[in-house]
Design a protein around this motif. Structure first.
Motif, PDB file in Angstrom:
ATOM      1  N   LYS A  12       1.197   0.789  -1.704  1.00  0.00           N
ATOM      2  CA  LYS A  12       0.238  -0.153  -2.289  1.00  0.00           C
ATOM      3  C   LYS A  12      -1.173   0.033  -1.733  1.00  0.00           C
ATOM      4  CE  LYS A  12       3.606  -3.791  -3.115  1.00  0.00           C
ATOM      5  NZ  LYS A  12       4.036  -5.130  -2.754  1.00  0.00           N
ATOM      6  N   ARG A  13      -1.257   0.149  -0.407  1.00  0.00           N
ATOM      7  CA  ARG A  13      -2.557   0.285   0.265  1.00  0.00           C
ATOM      8  C   ARG A  13      -2.473   1.387   1.301  1.00  0.00           C
ATOM      9  NH1 ARG A  13      -0.459  -4.143   1.230  1.00  0.00           N
ATOM     10  NH2 ARG A  13       0.404  -3.637   3.208  1.00  0.00           N
ATOM     11  N   THR A  14      -3.625   1.957   1.580  1.00  0.00           N
ATOM     12  CA  THR A  14      -3.682   3.061   2.529  1.00  0.00           C
ATOM     13  C   THR A  14      -4.791   2.809   3.548  1.00  0.00           C
ATOM     14  OG1 THR A  14      -2.806   4.626   0.921  1.00  0.00           O
ATOM     15  CG2 THR A  14      -4.102   5.542   2.728  1.00  0.00           C
ATOM     16  N   THR A  31      -9.399   0.078   4.375  1.00  0.00           N
ATOM     17  CA  THR A  31      -8.122   0.165   3.678  1.00  0.00           C
ATOM     18  C   THR A  31      -8.449   0.148   2.197  1.00  0.00           C
ATOM     19  OG1 THR A  31      -7.040  -1.063   5.454  1.00  0.00           O
ATOM     20  CG2 THR A  31      -5.861  -0.906   3.381  1.00  0.00           C
ATOM     21  N   VAL A  32      -7.834   1.057   1.442  1.00  0.00           N
ATOM     22  CA  VAL A  32      -8.107   1.119   0.007  1.00  0.00           C
ATOM     23  C   VAL A  32      -6.793   1.007  -0.764  1.00  0.00           C
ATOM     24  CG1 VAL A  32     -10.188   2.536   0.262  1.00  0.00           C
ATOM     25  CG2 VAL A  32      -8.010   3.648  -0.095  1.00  0.00           C
ATOM     26  N   PRO A  33      -6.859   0.469  -1.977  1.00  0.00           N
ATOM     27  CA  PRO A  33      -5.660   0.497  -2.819  1.00  0.00           C
ATOM     28  C   PRO A  33      -5.257   1.957  -3.051  1.00  0.00           C
ATOM     29  CG  PRO A  33      -7.331  -0.955  -3.748  1.00  0.00           C
ATOM     30  CD  PRO A  33      -7.980  -0.196  -2.626  1.00  0.00           C
ATOM     31  N   THR A  34      -3.992   2.260  -2.901  1.00  0.00           N
ATOM     32  CA  THR A  34      -3.539   3.652  -2.957  1.00  0.00           C
ATOM     33  C   THR A  34      -3.889   4.330  -4.280  1.00  0.00           C
ATOM     34  OG1 THR A  34      -1.847   3.217  -1.319  1.00  0.00           O
ATOM     35  CG2 THR A  34      -1.515   5.146  -2.711  1.00  0.00           C
ATOM     36  N   ALA A 118      -3.504  -5.074   5.505  1.00  0.00           N
ATOM     37  CA  ALA A 118      -4.566  -4.080   5.376  1.00  0.00           C
ATOM     38  C   ALA A 118      -5.115  -3.708   6.749  1.00  0.00           C
ATOM     39  CB  ALA A 118      -5.681  -4.606   4.472  1.00  0.00           C
ATOM     40  N   ASP A 121      -2.674  -1.427   8.482  1.00  0.00           N
ATOM     41  CA  ASP A 121      -2.750  -0.063   7.946  1.00  0.00           C
ATOM     42  C   ASP A 121      -3.956   0.685   8.507  1.00  0.00           C
ATOM     43  OD1 ASP A 121      -0.492  -0.558   6.422  1.00  0.00           O
ATOM     44  OD2 ASP A 121      -1.624  -1.071   4.622  1.00  0.00           O
TER      45      ASP A 121
END
Length: 139
Positions: A12-14, A31-34, A118, A121
């Motif tokens: 979902k997120r990276t 953190t960005v949406p994948t 987030a 991550d």
């Protein structure tokens, strides 16, 4: 010199971390949406000098690749196609989430902040990057 970018890939997120230009300090970047990750990395590399990209390699305790590799490998293939001159390496990411939670506790973050996935991550990506830097220095 140029930066090193580290990625803690999630479905979902990276989380993303980056070094300073002297490659001495690992800092959480964001953190960005994948689903936006490839474009984010491409845009970042166009703006900043990046020497290499590290991607967390999830392994099980028996050293076998984890189930999430079936999502990570296609991403890495796409990344290598889009940035063919950029070295992309895997770095063992076992225990980074545990270490991230411990770092948050040690840093005195309140329970609400520690539940921010987030942030976990991003800290995990920072730990992946710091581990890589230490291994290069022979620490």
């Amino acid at each position: 010199m140029s930066r090193i970018l580290a990625i803690d890939y999630g479905r979902k997120r990276t989380g993303i971390a980056v070094t300073d230009t002297l490659q001495m300090i690992a800092n959480g970047l964001t953190t960005v949406p994948t689903h936006q990750l490839l474009q984010f990395v491409q845009d970042y590399v166009a703006r900043e000098p990046v020497e290499r990209i590290l991607v967390g390699l999830p392994k099980q305790m028996n050293n076998e690749p984890s189930e999430s590799m079936k999502y990570i490998e296609p991403f890495v293939r796409s990344l290598r196609r889009r940035l063919p001159d950029m070295p992309v390496e895997y770095v063992d990411e076992r225990f980074t989430s545990v270490l991230a939670h411990q770092a948050m506790l040690d840093g005195g973050l309140k329970k609400k902040a520690r539940q921010d996935k987030a942030l976990v991550d991003e800290i995990s990506a920072t730990i992946i990057l710091q581990t890589y830097l230490e291994s290069r220095r022979g620490c």
